[in-house]
Motif scaffolding. Structure first.
Motif, PDB file in Angstrom:
ATOM      1  N   ALA A 164       6.047 -20.232  -5.391  1.00 52.10           N
ATOM      2  CA  ALA A 164       7.054 -19.211  -5.084  1.00 52.10           C
ATOM      3  C   ALA A 164       6.431 -17.826  -5.011  1.00 52.10           C
ATOM      4  N   VAL A 165       5.519 -17.524  -5.936  1.00 46.95           N
ATOM      5  CA  VAL A 165       4.888 -16.206  -5.962  1.00 46.95           C
ATOM      6  C   VAL A 165       3.980 -16.014  -4.754  1.00 46.95           C
ATOM      7  N   VAL A 166       3.164 -17.006  -4.439  1.00 47.13           N
ATOM      8  CA  VAL A 166       2.270 -16.900  -3.269  1.00 47.13           C
ATOM      9  C   VAL A 166       3.082 -16.639  -2.006  1.00 47.13           C
ATOM     10  N   ASN A 167       4.157 -17.377  -1.827  1.00 47.74           N
ATOM     11  CA  ASN A 167       4.978 -17.195  -0.629  1.00 47.74           C
ATOM     12  C   ASN A 167       5.637 -15.824  -0.597  1.00 47.74           C
ATOM     13  N   ALA A 168       6.068 -15.334  -1.752  1.00 47.51           N
ATOM     14  CA  ALA A 168       6.718 -14.020  -1.801  1.00 47.51           C
ATOM     15  C   ALA A 168       5.731 -12.908  -1.467  1.00 47.51           C
ATOM     16  N   VAL A 169       4.525 -12.990  -2.007  1.00 49.55           N
ATOM     17  CA  VAL A 169       3.503 -11.977  -1.713  1.00 49.55           C
ATOM     18  C   VAL A 169       3.136 -12.025  -0.228  1.00 49.55           C
ATOM     19  N   LYS A 170       2.997 -13.222   0.307  1.00 50.81           N
ATOM     20  CA  LYS A 170       2.684 -13.375   1.729  1.00 50.81           C
ATOM     21  C   LYS A 170       3.774 -12.750   2.600  1.00 50.81           C
ATOM     22  N   ARG A 171       5.038 -13.026   2.278  1.00 55.35           N
ATOM     23  CA  ARG A 171       6.141 -12.460   3.067  1.00 55.35           C
ATOM     24  C   ARG A 171       6.158 -10.940   2.996  1.00 55.35           C
ATOM     25  N   ALA A 172       5.853 -10.391   1.822  1.00 56.46           N
ATOM     26  CA  ALA A 172       5.823  -8.931   1.687  1.00 56.46           C
ATOM     27  C   ALA A 172       4.740  -8.326   2.570  1.00 56.46           C
ATOM     28  N   ALA A 173       3.572  -8.963   2.622  1.00 57.07           N
ATOM     29  CA  ALA A 173       2.489  -8.460   3.471  1.00 57.07           C
ATOM     30  C   ALA A 173       2.855  -8.553   4.947  1.00 57.07           C
ATOM     31  N   LEU A 174       3.499  -9.646   5.341  1.00 59.16           N
ATOM     32  CA  LEU A 174       3.939  -9.785   6.726  1.00 59.16           C
ATOM     33  C   LEU A 174       5.017  -8.763   7.062  1.00 59.16           C
ATOM     34  N   PHE A 175       5.885  -8.485   6.102  1.00 54.47           N
ATOM     35  CA  PHE A 175       6.940  -7.487   6.299  1.00 54.47           C
ATOM     36  C   PHE A 175       6.335  -6.121   6.613  1.00 54.47           C
ATOM     37  N   VAL A 176       5.328  -5.731   5.835  1.00 59.01           N
ATOM     38  CA  VAL A 176       4.669  -4.442   6.067  1.00 59.01           C
ATOM     39  C   VAL A 176       4.008  -4.427   7.445  1.00 59.01           C
ATOM     40  N   GLN A 177       3.321  -5.505   7.794  1.00 62.44           N
ATOM     41  CA  GLN A 177       2.634  -5.564   9.079  1.00 62.44           C
ATOM     42  C   GLN A 177       3.601  -5.447  10.250  1.00 62.44           C
ATOM     43  N   GLN A 178       4.709  -6.122  10.148  1.00 60.53           N
ATOM     44  CA  GLN A 178       5.616  -6.232  11.288  1.00 60.53           C
ATOM     45  C   GLN A 178       6.673  -5.139  11.337  1.00 60.53           C
ATOM     46  N   HIS A 179       6.609  -4.206  10.387  1.00 66.10           N
ATOM     47  CA  HIS A 179       7.578  -3.103  10.382  1.00 66.10           C
ATOM     48  C   HIS A 179       6.851  -1.764  10.222  1.00 66.10           C
ATOM     49  N   PRO A 180       6.126  -1.343  11.247  1.00 68.53           N
ATOM     50  CA  PRO A 180       5.393  -0.072  11.165  1.00 68.53           C
ATOM     51  C   PRO A 180       6.304   1.138  10.971  1.00 68.53           C
ATOM     52  N   GLU A 181       7.594   0.975  11.280  1.00 65.34           N
ATOM     53  CA  GLU A 181       8.527   2.089  11.116  1.00 65.34           C
ATOM     54  C   GLU A 181       8.712   2.467   9.648  1.00 65.34           C
ATOM     55  N   LEU A 182       8.277   1.631   8.740  1.00 67.42           N
ATOM     56  CA  LEU A 182       8.378   1.947   7.309  1.00 67.42           C
ATOM     57  C   LEU A 182       7.648   3.241   6.964  1.00 67.42           C
ATOM     58  N   ALA A 183       6.592   3.530   7.723  1.00 68.49           N
ATOM     59  CA  ALA A 183       5.790   4.719   7.433  1.00 68.49           C
ATOM     60  C   ALA A 183       6.512   6.006   7.784  1.00 68.49           C
ATOM     61  N   GLU A 184       7.463   5.939   8.723  1.00 70.77           N
ATOM     62  CA  GLU A 184       8.082   7.160   9.247  1.00 70.77           C
ATOM     63  C   GLU A 184       9.489   7.414   8.745  1.00 70.77           C
ATOM     64  N   GLN A 185      10.103   6.458   8.112  1.00 72.28           N
ATOM     65  CA  GLN A 185      11.475   6.654   7.639  1.00 72.28           C
ATOM     66  C   GLN A 185      11.502   7.723   6.553  1.00 72.28           C
ATOM     67  N   PRO A 186      12.509   8.578   6.551  1.00 74.84           N
ATOM     68  CA  PRO A 186      12.590   9.622   5.541  1.00 74.84           C
ATOM     69  C   PRO A 186      12.818   9.034   4.148  1.00 74.84           C
ATOM     70  N   ALA A 187      12.200   9.657   3.163  1.00 75.91           N
ATOM     71  CA  ALA A 187      12.358   9.198   1.771  1.00 75.91           C
ATOM     72  C   ALA A 187      13.838   9.249   1.402  1.00 75.91           C
ATOM     73  N   ASN A 188      14.315   8.182   0.767  1.00 80.98           N
ATOM     74  CA  ASN A 188      15.743   8.133   0.420  1.00 80.98           C
ATOM     75  C   ASN A 188      16.025   7.476  -0.927  1.00 80.98           C
ATOM     76  N   CYS A 189      14.986   7.329  -1.763  1.00 87.14           N
ATOM     77  CA  CYS A 189      15.227   6.779  -3.091  1.00 87.14           C
ATOM     78  C   CYS A 189      15.893   7.834  -3.957  1.00 87.14           C
ATOM     79  N   GLU A 190      16.691   7.393  -4.908  1.00 88.58           N
ATOM     80  CA  GLU A 190      17.284   8.321  -5.850  1.00 88.58           C
ATOM     81  C   GLU A 190      16.198   8.919  -6.721  1.00 88.58           C
ATOM     82  N   ALA A 191      16.469  10.085  -7.267  1.00 87.28           N
ATOM     83  CA  ALA A 191      15.487  10.737  -8.123  1.00 87.28           C
ATOM     84  C   ALA A 191      15.176   9.870  -9.333  1.00 87.28           C
ATOM     85  N   PHE A 192      13.900   9.806  -9.693  1.00 84.37           N
ATOM     86  CA  PHE A 192      13.476   9.015 -10.842  1.00 84.37           C
ATOM     87  C   PHE A 192      13.372   9.918 -12.071  1.00 84.37           C
TER      88      PHE A 192
END
Length: 208
Positions: free
Chosen positions: A180-208
């Motif tokens: 389960a962990v190997v597959n989850a890490v793999k999917r996360a890496a593929l998600f980053v690769q296939q969604h280059p728009e992640l780099a340009e989206q404006p920050a929107n997390c709540e204040a920490f």
């Protein structure tokens, strides 16, 4: 004269109000301390998966995304961005393996934009002590297996436990958890690769 039942009901209501008031006060008093501890834990984990990064910069440059098919949850999860000279050099992704032996396994994974996993750590799990809990660094160094492992077309088949023909060790008596962990890490890496728009989206997390 009031009926005894009515008198008892009023007394119980008064006790309930007092208890609720005390709990509310305690919550208000402890909330800042709990928030500080959560922040400290998050900073420590961020530093652990990406030692070169400034933790506060990661917290400030964060987006919330909902991608259950990639990150395992129907609720938003955080993606922290580490920039060097204005360009994203790594993402730190909160992701979940929904198919652990005992339920969800929450992970934090540092990934370069080209899909190379820098490090992975376990945030939370309910796996069986002595078996599945080897995904904790204090129990085993197995999570270090992901360091500097690339996910791309030439390596995709190796992203499985050995029992399934891959390169990652399973645990004695426990294959479901590492799979389960190997597959989850793999999917996360593929998600980053296939969604280059992640780099340009404006920050929107709540204040920490």
């Amino acid at each position: 004269m009031k009926h005894p039942v009515t008198k008892n009901a009023l007394l119980l209501a008064l006790v309930a109000i007092v208890c609720v008031s005390i709990l509310t006060l305690l919550q208000q008093l402890t909330a800042p301390r709990i928030a500080e501890q959560l922040l400290a834990n998050r900073l420590a984990l961020l530093h652990d998966v990406l030692p070169a990064a400034a933790e506060q910069q990661l917290l400030d440059d964060c987006i919330r995304v909902t991608a259950p098919e990639w990150l395992g949850r129907n609720s938003p999860q955080s993606v922290f961005r580490w920039r060097e000279q204005g360009e994203v050099s790594a993402f730190v992704v909160e992701t979940t393996a929904p198919d652990g032996y005992s339920g969800n396994i929450d992970l934090l994974v540092a990934i370069t934009p080209d899909g190379t996993v820098l490090a992975a750590r376990t945030l939370a799990h309910q796996e069986t002590p002595g078996l599945g809990d080897k995904i904790e660094l204090r129990k085993s160094d197995w999570m270090h297996s992901f360091a500097n492992q690339a996910v791309h077309e030439a390596t995709i088949r190796s992203w499985a436990v050995r029992k399934d023909g891959g390169d990652f060790d399973q645990f004695t008596g426990a294959t479901i958890t590492p799979r389960a962990v190997v597959n989850a890490v793999k999917r996360a890496a593929l998600f980053v690769q296939q969604h280059p728009e992640l780099a340009e989206q404006p920050a929107n997390c709540e204040a920490f």
